[in-house]
Design a protein around this motif. Structure first.
Motif, short mmCIF file in Angstrom:
data_model
loop_
_atom_site.label_atom_id
_atom_site.label_comp_id
_atom_site.label_asym_id
_atom_site.label_seq_id
_atom_site.Cartn_x
_atom_site.Cartn_y
_atom_site.Cartn_z
N GLY A 61 0.90 -1.20 0.09
CA GLY A 61 -0.08 0.10 0.04
C GLY A 61 0.96 1.32 -0.07
N SER A 62 0.17 2.44 -0.02
CA SER A 62 1.03 3.67 0.10
C SER A 62 1.52 4.17 1.12
CB SER A 62 0.05 4.82 -0.82
OG SER A 62 -1.10 5.11 -0.06
N GLY A 63 0.99 3.55 2.33
CA GLY A 63 1.76 3.90 3.46
C GLY A 63 0.87 4.85 4.50
N GLU A 64 1.46 5.01 5.80
CA GLU A 64 0.89 5.70 6.74
C GLU A 64 1.95 6.53 7.40
OE1 GLU A 64 -2.97 3.30 8.37
OE2 GLU A 64 -1.03 2.46 8.80
N SER A 65 1.78 7.78 7.80
CA SER A 65 2.69 8.57 8.28
C SER A 65 3.07 8.09 9.53
CB SER A 65 2.34 10.12 8.58
OG SER A 65 1.31 10.24 9.23
#
Length: 333
Positions: A105-109
């Motif tokens: 996935g594109s990720g989480e901060s």
């Protein structure tokens, strides 16, 4: 594809040794797959965990015989160079052929910013993910790969140990753009339950089908996976109370925006009443009622259900679910 029923090995809640024990129990109780997230930091500071997914998957493969193992999801764009991800999952694919899935996935901060990464906007995160997928596939199929992308570069790179059949790539998404990409270039799609039915029916499934058509495929060519938030126990009060640990899932996007510290995330989630904490979960004490609620997702087209239980006693959940719920779901299929 036929129906698959999996278990979410919750790396945010349990340590690596416990998760291995639960994974073995999941296989023994009839689950078909086990997926784990790859978090640097958990949702909670107190009592949280965040074991690294890559070494853990290797250990899980060695302790099991048949369950499919994968990530739901890993971010191949910041903490890891896509080439490192390609090499790691090629190795896992050689060790456990036909049993490994790369979910991305594109990720989480929360997982990237603590390492000093400047968190970009959604457009850049999407572009990085798209480019990372392209590079991973090239490294799995070619030799002496020289890649000159906008974000990533390689020069004469070769992955020497890789499985005969490439590891499937599943793309996690909750919006139309990434979902279209999953339909176009992914082997599977990952999303989560507990959101309005209209999101799945009117947004995600049409976007997934649109992407598949562009690649000359249909939804039947993809594994449609959904992480099911379920709190099932013969004691209904216990099932409700178990959801408190995961109250962060009930926070709105606005409430979580910019929160990169597990301590602050924990403070926000602990302030929620149990009525709101349980709102993302299918909470039930009756197996027939429980299965009827899950049927909605089968009717939407999902065929790989990965069950995430919030309670502390995972072995109790796995035994009860394996005895009372999995057989009913398989009977539906």
């Amino acid at each position: 594809m036929g129906l698959r029923l999996g278990y979410k090995a919750s790396a945010e809640q349990f340590g690596p040794v416990d998760l291995l024990r639960y994974t073995v129990a999941a296989e023994e109780n009839g689950f078909d797959s086990v997926f784990t997230s790859d978090h640097l930091q958990p949702w909670r500071h107190d009592g949280g965990h965040a074991p690294a997914a890559l070494p853990w998957l290797g250990a899980a493969g060695a302790r099991t015989e048949r369950v499919i193992l994968g990530t739901s999801v890993l971010t191949p764009t910041f903490r890891y160079h896509p080439g490192v991800v390609a090499q790691a999952f090629a190795t896992l694919g050689v060790l456990y052929p036909g049993r490994i899935i790369l979910g991305i996935g594109s990720g989480e901060s929360l997982n990237e910013v603590p390492l000093g990464i400047e968190w970009p906007d959604g457009k850049e995160r999407f572009a990085r993910l798209k480019e990372a997928i392209t590079l991973i596939k090239e490294l799995w199929s070619g030799e002496r790969v020289t890649f000159d992308g906008q974000f990533y570069r390689t020069q004469n790179a070769t992955i020497y140990d890789r499985p005969d059949t490439p590891v499937p790539i599943y793309i996690g998404a909750s919006g139309p753009a990434a979902t279209r990409m999953a339909g176009r270039v992914g082997d599977g799609f990952i999303t989560t339950s507990g959101k309005p039915e209209t999101l799945y029916r009117d947004t995600l499934m049409p976007a997934l089908a649109e992407g598949a058509v562009k690649a000359g495929r249909t939804l039947d060519d993809l594994d449609l996976m959904i992480e099911m938030k379920v709190s099932f126990d013969p004691d209904l009060d216990r099932a409700r109370e178990d959801t408190r640990y995961w109250a962060a899932l009930a926070l709105s996007a606005e409430e979580k925006m910019g929160v990169e510290d597990p301590i602050e995330m924990q403070r926000l989630s602990d302030a929620l009443p149990v009525e709101r904490a349980q709102s993302r979960w299918i909470v039930s004490s009756d197996p027939d009622e429980h299965v009827e609620k899950i049927r909605t997702y089968l009717d939407l087209g999902f065929r790989h259900l990965v069950f995430h239980a919030p309670g502390p006693d995972q072995e109790r959940f796995l035994k009860i679910y394996g005895e009372q719920v999995l057989p009913r779901l398989r009977a539906l299929a």
